[in-house]
Design a protein around this motif. Sequence first.
Motif, PDB file in Angstrom:
ATOM      1  N   ALA A  31       1.123  -1.217  -0.094  1.00  0.00           N
ATOM      2  CA  ALA A  31      -0.143  -0.256  -0.048  1.00  0.00           C
ATOM      3  C   ALA A  31       0.491   1.667   0.034  1.00  0.00           C
ATOM      4  N   LEU A  32       2.035   0.909   0.331  1.00  0.00           N
ATOM      5  CA  LEU A  32       3.193   2.260   0.492  1.00  0.00           C
ATOM      6  C   LEU A  32       3.776   2.693  -1.115  1.00  0.00           C
ATOM      7  N   GLY A  33       3.722   1.685  -1.587  1.00  0.00           N
ATOM      8  CA  GLY A  33       4.310   1.875  -2.897  1.00  0.00           C
ATOM      9  C   GLY A  33       5.334   0.748  -3.166  1.00  0.00           C
ATOM     10  N   GLU A  34       5.805   1.068  -4.825  1.00  0.00           N
ATOM     11  CA  GLU A  34       6.996   0.455  -5.003  1.00  0.00           C
ATOM     12  C   GLU A  34       8.089   0.725  -3.929  1.00  0.00           C
ATOM     13  N   PRO A  35       9.033  -0.420  -3.505  1.00  0.00           N
ATOM     14  CA  PRO A  35      10.220  -0.212  -2.680  1.00  0.00           C
ATOM     15  C   PRO A  35      11.116   0.660  -3.294  1.00  0.00           C
ATOM     16  N   ALA A  36      12.513   0.887  -3.433  1.00  0.00           N
ATOM     17  CA  ALA A  36      14.090   1.690  -3.762  1.00  0.00           C
ATOM     18  C   ALA A  36      14.054   0.213  -3.928  1.00  0.00           C
ATOM     19  N   ASP A  37      15.462  -0.542  -5.734  1.00  0.00           N
ATOM     20  CA  ASP A  37      15.782  -1.832  -5.935  1.00  0.00           C
ATOM     21  C   ASP A  37      17.214  -1.170  -5.259  1.00  0.00           C
ATOM     22  N   VAL A  38      17.107  -1.880  -4.073  1.00  0.00           N
ATOM     23  CA  VAL A  38      18.171  -1.749  -2.581  1.00  0.00           C
ATOM     24  C   VAL A  38      17.687  -3.212  -2.559  1.00  0.00           C
ATOM     25  N   MET A  39      18.575  -3.615  -0.810  1.00  0.00           N
ATOM     26  CA  MET A  39      18.740  -5.235  -0.394  1.00  0.00           C
ATOM     27  C   MET A  39      18.358  -4.522   0.538  1.00  0.00           C
ATOM     28  N   VAL A  40      18.024  -5.476   1.113  1.00  0.00           N
ATOM     29  CA  VAL A  40      17.320  -5.059   2.265  1.00  0.00           C
ATOM     30  C   VAL A  40      17.929  -6.240   3.314  1.00  0.00           C
ATOM     31  N   ASP A  41      18.125  -5.550   5.130  1.00  0.00           N
ATOM     32  CA  ASP A  41      18.707  -6.383   6.078  1.00  0.00           C
ATOM     33  C   ASP A  41      18.604  -6.140   6.990  1.00  0.00           C
ATOM     34  N   THR A  42      17.193  -7.084   7.160  1.00  0.00           N
ATOM     35  CA  THR A  42      17.255  -7.059   8.627  1.00  0.00           C
ATOM     36  C   THR A  42      16.587  -8.055   9.367  1.00  0.00           C
ATOM     37  N   ARG A  43      15.618  -8.781  10.594  1.00  0.00           N
ATOM     38  CA  ARG A  43      15.205  -9.396  11.092  1.00  0.00           C
ATOM     39  C   ARG A  43      14.264 -10.032  10.556  1.00  0.00           C
ATOM     40  N   LEU A  44      13.701  -9.724   9.559  1.00  0.00           N
ATOM     41  CA  LEU A  44      12.436 -10.516   9.188  1.00  0.00           C
ATOM     42  C   LEU A  44      12.357 -11.297   8.538  1.00  0.00           C
ATOM     43  N   TRP A  45      13.357 -11.192   7.184  1.00  0.00           N
ATOM     44  CA  TRP A  45      13.587 -11.686   5.896  1.00  0.00           C
ATOM     45  C   TRP A  45      15.221 -12.650   5.809  1.00  0.00           C
ATOM     46  N   GLY A  46      15.264 -13.993   5.138  1.00  0.00           N
ATOM     47  CA  GLY A  46      16.498 -14.199   4.447  1.00  0.00           C
ATOM     48  C   GLY A  46      16.475 -14.986   3.281  1.00  0.00           C
ATOM     49  N   HIS A  47      17.487 -14.537   3.132  1.00  0.00           N
ATOM     50  CA  HIS A  47      17.483 -15.313   1.521  1.00  0.00           C
ATOM     51  C   HIS A  47      18.185 -16.742   1.461  1.00  0.00           C
ATOM     52  N   VAL A  48      17.600 -17.763   1.064  1.00  0.00           N
ATOM     53  CA  VAL A  48      18.570 -19.617   1.035  1.00  0.00           C
ATOM     54  C   VAL A  48      19.034 -19.925   0.323  1.00  0.00           C
ATOM     55  N   VAL A  49      20.515 -19.906   0.384  1.00  0.00           N
ATOM     56  CA  VAL A  49      21.382 -19.889  -0.776  1.00  0.00           C
ATOM     57  C   VAL A  49      22.080 -21.248  -0.365  1.00  0.00           C
ATOM     58  N   ILE A  50      21.424 -22.555  -1.378  1.00  0.00           N
ATOM     59  CA  ILE A  50      21.897 -23.628  -1.680  1.00  0.00           C
ATOM     60  C   ILE A  50      23.391 -24.485  -2.952  1.00  0.00           C
ATOM     61  N   ASP A  51      24.116 -24.906  -2.063  1.00  0.00           N
ATOM     62  CA  ASP A  51      25.237 -24.709  -2.490  1.00  0.00           C
ATOM     63  C   ASP A  51      25.057 -26.392  -3.182  1.00  0.00           C
ATOM     64  N   THR A  52      25.033 -26.064  -4.770  1.00  0.00           N
ATOM     65  CA  THR A  52      24.215 -27.664  -5.176  1.00  0.00           C
ATOM     66  C   THR A  52      25.395 -28.742  -5.780  1.00  0.00           C
ATOM     67  N   ASP A  53      26.540 -28.461  -5.061  1.00  0.00           N
ATOM     68  CA  ASP A  53      27.353 -28.995  -5.012  1.00  0.00           C
ATOM     69  C   ASP A  53      27.743 -30.497  -4.313  1.00  0.00           C
ATOM     70  N   ARG A  54      27.220 -29.678  -3.235  1.00  0.00           N
ATOM     71  CA  ARG A  54      27.863 -30.514  -2.082  1.00  0.00           C
ATOM     72  C   ARG A  54      26.383 -30.453  -1.308  1.00  0.00           C
ATOM     73  N   CYS A  55      25.429 -29.863  -1.744  1.00  0.00           N
ATOM     74  CA  CYS A  55      23.598 -30.997  -1.500  1.00  0.00           C
ATOM     75  C   CYS A  55      23.649 -32.029  -1.768  1.00  0.00           C
ATOM     76  N   ALA A  56      22.990 -32.218  -0.910  1.00  0.00           N
ATOM     77  CA  ALA A  56      22.391 -34.095  -0.561  1.00  0.00           C
ATOM     78  C   ALA A  56      20.990 -34.672  -0.913  1.00  0.00           C
ATOM     79  N   SER A  57      20.615 -33.527  -2.169  1.00  0.00           N
ATOM     80  CA  SER A  57      19.860 -34.231  -2.474  1.00  0.00           C
ATOM     81  C   SER A  57      18.155 -35.113  -2.046  1.00  0.00           C
ATOM     82  N   CYS A  58      18.360 -34.507  -0.512  1.00  0.00           N
ATOM     83  CA  CYS A  58      17.337 -35.199   0.063  1.00  0.00           C
ATOM     84  C   CYS A  58      16.207 -34.377   0.192  1.00  0.00           C
ATOM     85  N   GLN A  59      16.424 -33.485  -0.075  1.00  0.00           N
ATOM     86  CA  GLN A  59      14.854 -32.479  -0.184  1.00  0.00           C
ATOM     87  C   GLN A  59      14.536 -31.786   0.963  1.00  0.00           C
ATOM     88  N   MET A  60      15.462 -32.265   2.525  1.00  0.00           N
ATOM     89  CA  MET A  60      15.127 -31.899   3.967  1.00  0.00           C
ATOM     90  C   MET A  60      14.459 -30.533   4.209  1.00  0.00           C
TER      91      MET A  60
END
Length: 397
Positions: free
Chosen positions: A274-303
């Motif tokens: 409702a506040l509108g469009e955000p600036a095109d920047v990175m958000v660093d807060t306690r609320l969100w995280g970005h999951v990064v998976i190392d597919t070379d190490r990943c065991a493909s278990c999908q746990m």
Amino acid sequence: MASIDTMLGLIGKLESPYITVHQERCALVRNRHADCLRCAESCASGCISYDGEALSVSPEKCIGCGTCATVCPTCALEAHHPGDAALVAAAHTSRTANAGAALIGCGALLERARGRYDEERVVRVECLGRVDESLLAELAAEGADEVVLIHGDCPRCEHRRGRDAAEAVVDTAAKLLDIWGSPMTVRFSGKLPAFARKAADHDAGRRAVLTEGVSFAARAGAIVAERAVEDALGVGAEDAAREEPPRCVKVMGDGTLPHFLPDRRERLLDALAALGEPADVMVDTRLWGHVVIDTDRCASCQMCAVFCPTAALTKFADGDGTFGVEHRPSDCVKCRSCEAICPADAIEISEEVFAVDLMGGVTDRYAMRPRAVQHDTPHTIWHTARTMMKTDQVYER
């Protein structure tokens, strides 16, 4: 870490007219390998504590401040003193009465000022740790000029941990308001403003309080009745109505545990939209995280997708045989369960998320590779996945 059965017993003790416990949402109940202890780290009264070895709960110490509910990433704890709806309504009333400034005060200070301030102008919470970002964003979306958090002598207060939680919320809100271009400010104050002094008529202000009181009384009565059944029969009220109550909620058809996206998160995203469009920047807060998976190490278990509480991580399987997990940053509550339970240590949570991705529902896709199963090796992915699926299920209250 305590066993699931132990966690169920501990968390269940928190249930009261002040707090509803949704055990199936708790990261530690969902998987004992998770390491979230934010409720214990932030509890303002000592009701929930962790000494480095054991988690303990002392229900008699609870003051109903709701700080634990504010910091819980999955909303496994829901506050009712006041409830979210009543708090939002009271804050909006305050904003209107004060011509754009919403005043929220801690119980200790307002108790000392009882009878000398206008209850319509000031929202009372037991501790400022009850305030969360969704409330502040909603006020900003409605056009509030400022929110003033009125506190007592926090350094000397026995509940000062609540102030720490409030400061974290204000810091996060300030970043979001800046990124979304809102002029609203949020600040702390040790004094009630002069315009909040008591007026002659308080009927409108009391109306919201009475509404919350009716709901509170009804809930208290229900809990008392339920516990009376437990005392008489030695079992829970729901169990008494069934001959063989299920011990746990099984995994769903797609092989994952049930998901729940907190209403608070949805209200926050709606307010930001409702506040509108955000600036095109990175958000660093306690609320969100970005999951990064190392597919070379990943065991493909999908746990990670199996135990993700909000479905920010989900499984996918394409017709061509490609499979893996997808990650939606906007639904991530940064509980870090995936990071903690990954058997291959292939997951890292980035603190930064693109603001535009939160509003656009952007999804990252991580394709996985089939892995050979070696049943004769005690620490294979097969053994790990089988063990986790067998032991780490969501138990009913």
